[in-house]
Design a protein around this motif. Structure first.
Motif, PDB file in Angstrom:
ATOM      1  N   LEU A  26       0.836  -1.209   0.000  1.00 57.35           N
ATOM      2  CA  LEU A  26       0.000   0.000   0.000  1.00 57.35           C
ATOM      3  C   LEU A  26       0.865   1.250   0.000  1.00 57.35           C
ATOM      4  CD1 LEU A  26      -2.679   1.484   0.155  1.00 57.35           C
ATOM      5  CD2 LEU A  26      -2.623   1.236   2.636  1.00 57.35           C
ATOM      6  N   GLU A  27       1.923   1.256   0.844  1.00 53.59           N
ATOM      7  CA  GLU A  27       2.768   2.446   0.905  1.00 53.59           C
ATOM      8  C   GLU A  27       3.401   2.730  -0.443  1.00 53.59           C
ATOM      9  OE1 GLU A  27       6.750   4.336   2.976  1.00 53.59           O
ATOM     10  OE2 GLU A  27       5.962   2.457   3.747  1.00 53.59           O
ATOM     11  N   TYR A  28       3.918   1.689  -1.092  1.00 54.39           N
ATOM     12  CA  TYR A  28       4.616   1.936  -2.348  1.00 54.39           C
ATOM     13  C   TYR A  28       3.670   2.057  -3.536  1.00 54.39           C
ATOM     14  CZ  TYR A  28       9.260   2.259  -0.601  1.00 54.39           C
ATOM     15  OH  TYR A  28      10.375   2.738   0.031  1.00 54.39           O
ATOM     16  N   MET A  97      -2.255   6.515   5.758  1.00 52.28           N
ATOM     17  CA  MET A  97      -1.749   6.488   4.388  1.00 52.28           C
ATOM     18  C   MET A  97      -2.858   6.252   3.379  1.00 52.28           C
ATOM     19  SD  MET A  97       1.859   4.456   4.291  1.00 52.28           S
ATOM     20  CE  MET A  97       1.008   2.910   4.550  1.00 52.28           C
ATOM     21  N   GLY A  98      -3.619   5.198   3.621  1.00 44.76           N
ATOM     22  CA  GLY A  98      -4.662   4.838   2.665  1.00 44.76           C
ATOM     23  C   GLY A  98      -5.774   5.863   2.589  1.00 44.76           C
ATOM     24  N   GLY A  99      -6.161   6.403   3.750  1.00 43.69           N
ATOM     25  CA  GLY A  99      -7.226   7.405   3.761  1.00 43.69           C
ATOM     26  C   GLY A  99      -6.838   8.657   3.001  1.00 43.69           C
ATOM     27  N   ARG A 125      -0.985  15.181   1.196  1.00 51.69           N
ATOM     28  CA  ARG A 125       0.372  14.646   1.077  1.00 51.69           C
ATOM     29  C   ARG A 125       1.070  14.640   2.432  1.00 51.69           C
ATOM     30  NH1 ARG A 125       3.400  10.915  -1.075  1.00 51.69           N
ATOM     31  NH2 ARG A 125       5.529  11.574  -1.509  1.00 51.69           N
ATOM     32  N   ILE A 126       0.816  15.665   3.254  1.00 57.43           N
ATOM     33  CA  ILE A 126       1.386  15.704   4.605  1.00 57.43           C
ATOM     34  C   ILE A 126       0.831  14.553   5.449  1.00 57.43           C
ATOM     35  CG2 ILE A 126       1.417  17.019   6.767  1.00 57.43           C
ATOM     36  CD1 ILE A 126       1.537  19.563   5.028  1.00 57.43           C
ATOM     37  N   VAL A 127      -0.469  14.328   5.360  1.00 59.30           N
ATOM     38  CA  VAL A 127      -1.088  13.224   6.101  1.00 59.30           C
ATOM     39  C   VAL A 127      -0.504  11.890   5.642  1.00 59.30           C
ATOM     40  CG1 VAL A 127      -3.252  11.999   6.553  1.00 59.30           C
ATOM     41  CG2 VAL A 127      -3.217  14.498   6.524  1.00 59.30           C
ATOM     42  N   GLY A 131       1.773   9.068   8.027  1.00 61.94           N
ATOM     43  CA  GLY A 131       1.535   7.631   8.130  1.00 61.94           C
ATOM     44  C   GLY A 131       2.701   6.815   7.611  1.00 61.94           C
ATOM     45  N   ALA A 132       3.241   7.238   6.459  1.00 60.71           N
ATOM     46  CA  ALA A 132       4.352   6.502   5.859  1.00 60.71           C
ATOM     47  C   ALA A 132       5.613   6.599   6.694  1.00 60.71           C
ATOM     48  CB  ALA A 132       4.620   7.029   4.456  1.00 60.71           C
ATOM     49  N   GLY A 133       5.698   7.639   7.548  1.00 65.70           N
ATOM     50  CA  GLY A 133       6.876   7.844   8.358  1.00 65.70           C
ATOM     51  C   GLY A 133       7.157   6.745   9.361  1.00 65.70           C
ATOM     52  N   ALA A 134       6.180   5.930   9.635  1.00 60.39           N
ATOM     53  CA  ALA A 134       6.412   4.823  10.576  1.00 60.39           C
ATOM     54  C   ALA A 134       6.061   3.474   9.974  1.00 60.39           C
ATOM     55  CB  ALA A 134       5.601   5.041  11.849  1.00 60.39           C
TER      56      ALA A 134
END
Length: 440
Positions: A26-28, A97-99, A125-127, A131-134
């Motif tokens: 999902l992240e990528y 991330m997904g939301g 993009r900040i949101v 999420g992606a930061g962890a």
């Protein structure tokens, strides 16, 4: 404490691998559809008044904003992961991330609402970045603390196949979109990849709800060693290893961004060899991702046998030396050469560093602040490597009339940072992850 070597629950290992892989996918998927949209679509849709080059730079700037937010996400969720457990974080990050990706698919364009859409795009993009930061820090920490010690490199790399699955989904989606009428694509079809992320969210949440906490964190709780201030612990004891982690990531993350985003924009931009043909890059990514899915596991497994540092060092050296012939070959105008460069650069250059890195970063840090340490190493480097690579690259290309040499130098410098960092990096293979002390 008991050694982590004997604490392997096959069912938990299977679930942890699957949960981490879906999250990575999902992240990528989000990463690539946003990166490709930044290179190919977002400029005219959201920043039309800035002109072609200005719109592209602004589009890549929103891409970079997500990376700027990632350290804050790593800090917040790293604290939660070290304080309250790894599982909780993985549920929170997937939702953020997904939301955010889903919401991007609903945004109004410049024609529909002026700069409102651009402001909302930056916000989402900040949101996404928070999420992606962890997410990846959580995935690497989780699987490393569950996997058998002697095969930790192999198992820690398995979730990163999800990166390639996400790449395949993202690049494949854009390759298919390239067949559509441009007016339809820029009218509404570009929204579909973002809205489709809701499917991956549902799968990931379902799997992660069934996870158990890792044996390492259970041991910390059992012996009342859970720290109330993981960031303070990290700052007191782990500054050197955080810097090592940042240095190791520069060549891997930076070159991943160069090959997957900046190179695509370089080929499609005015003055480029493939001007106007926007979808050579996405097809190349699609091919490279298939090879990379195999190679990341291969390099992870090799690092179990000969050591993390040795694999990482030669991977960084390869990426450094490959940069100059790679970007020169792009300029010859042959599509098959472009695809060959992307396959070699991504599946060998990048994965030879990512493979050992999957287990190496968690092994660098003690158990009380591991999540925070991995998150800070990954996400601070992500700002300086992957986040600014497209912005700096586009500015350099504009200043040098699209010279391939500037991309080659940029790629080589990032790889060189990682190469030299390996000489101050401790070998971590086989380390007991229940230890509260850092590797040294």
């Amino acid at each position: 404490m008991n050694s982590d070597a004997d604490k392997v629950d096959p069912d938990q290992l299977r679930r942890a691998t699957l949960a981490s892989s879906v999250g990575s996918a999902l992240e990528y998927y989000d990463f690539y559809i946003y990166g490709l949209a930044s290179a190919l679509i977002f400029g005219p849709l959201f920043f039309a008044p800035l002109g072609d080059t200005g719109a592209l730079i602004a589009s890549f700037a929103t891409y970079g904003v997500g990376f700027a937010a990632r350290p804050f996400g790593g800090l917040i969720f790293g604290y939660i992961g070290d304080r309250f457990g790894r599982k909780q974080v993985l549920l929170l990050t997937i939702g953020l991330m997904g939301g955010a990706s889903f919401a991007i698919g609903l945004l109004p364009t410049y024609e529909q609402a002026g700069m409102v859409g651009a402001i909302l795009l930056v916000t989402m993009r900040i949101v996404q970045g928070l999420g992606a930061g962890a997410e990846q820090a959580g995935a690497t920490t989780l699987i490393s603390e569950v996997a058998p010690r002697k095969r930790r490199g192999f198992f820690a790399a398995l979730p990163f196949v999800g990166i390639q699955v996400g790449t395949l989904l993202g690049a494949g989606t854009f390759a298919l979109l390239g067949m559509a009428n441009p007016e339809v694509l820029e009218g509404w079809l570009w929204r579909v990849p973002f809205l489709a992320s809701i499917l991956l969210i549902g799968v990931a949440v379902y799997i992660r709800l069934k996870l158990k906490e890792t044996p390492v964190f259970q041991e910390l709780e059992k012996h009342k060693n859970v720290t109330k201030n993981p960031l303070g612990s990290l700052w007191r004891t782990s500054k050197k290893n955080v810097l090592i982690g940042i240095g190791l990531r520069m060549g891997e993350n930076g070159n991943s961004s160069i090959y997957s985003t900046l190179l695509v924009g370089f080929m499609a931009a005015k003055g480029g060899v493939f001007e106007g043909d926007k979808f050579i890059g996405p097809v190349g990514l699609l091919i490279a991702a298939g090879f990379a899915a195999v190679m990341v596991i291969t390099f992870g497994a090799i690092s179990d046998r000969i050591g993390r540092v040795k694999v990482y060092r030669y991977g960084a050296l390869f990426q450094l030396l490959f940069a100059f012939p790679a970007f020169y070959l792009i300029t010859l105008g042959h599509v098959w050469l472009v695809w060959a460069v992307m396959v070699v650069g991504i599946s060998i250059g990048v994965q030879s560093m990512l493979g050992p890195q999957c287990a190496m970063l968690p092994e660098l840090f003690g158990s009380t602040h591991r999540f925070t340490g991995v998150a800070m190493s990954r996400e601070i480097s992500a700002v300086f490597a992957g986040g600014i690579a497209p912005i700096v690259g586009v500015a350099l290309l504009a200043a040098t009339n699209h010279s391939w040499l500037v991309l080659a130098v940029y790629s080589a410098v990032l790889a060189g940072i990682s190469f030299f960092t390996t000489f101050v990096t401790p070998e971590t293979v086989g380390r007991d992850l229940n230890l509260v002390e850092d590797a040294s």
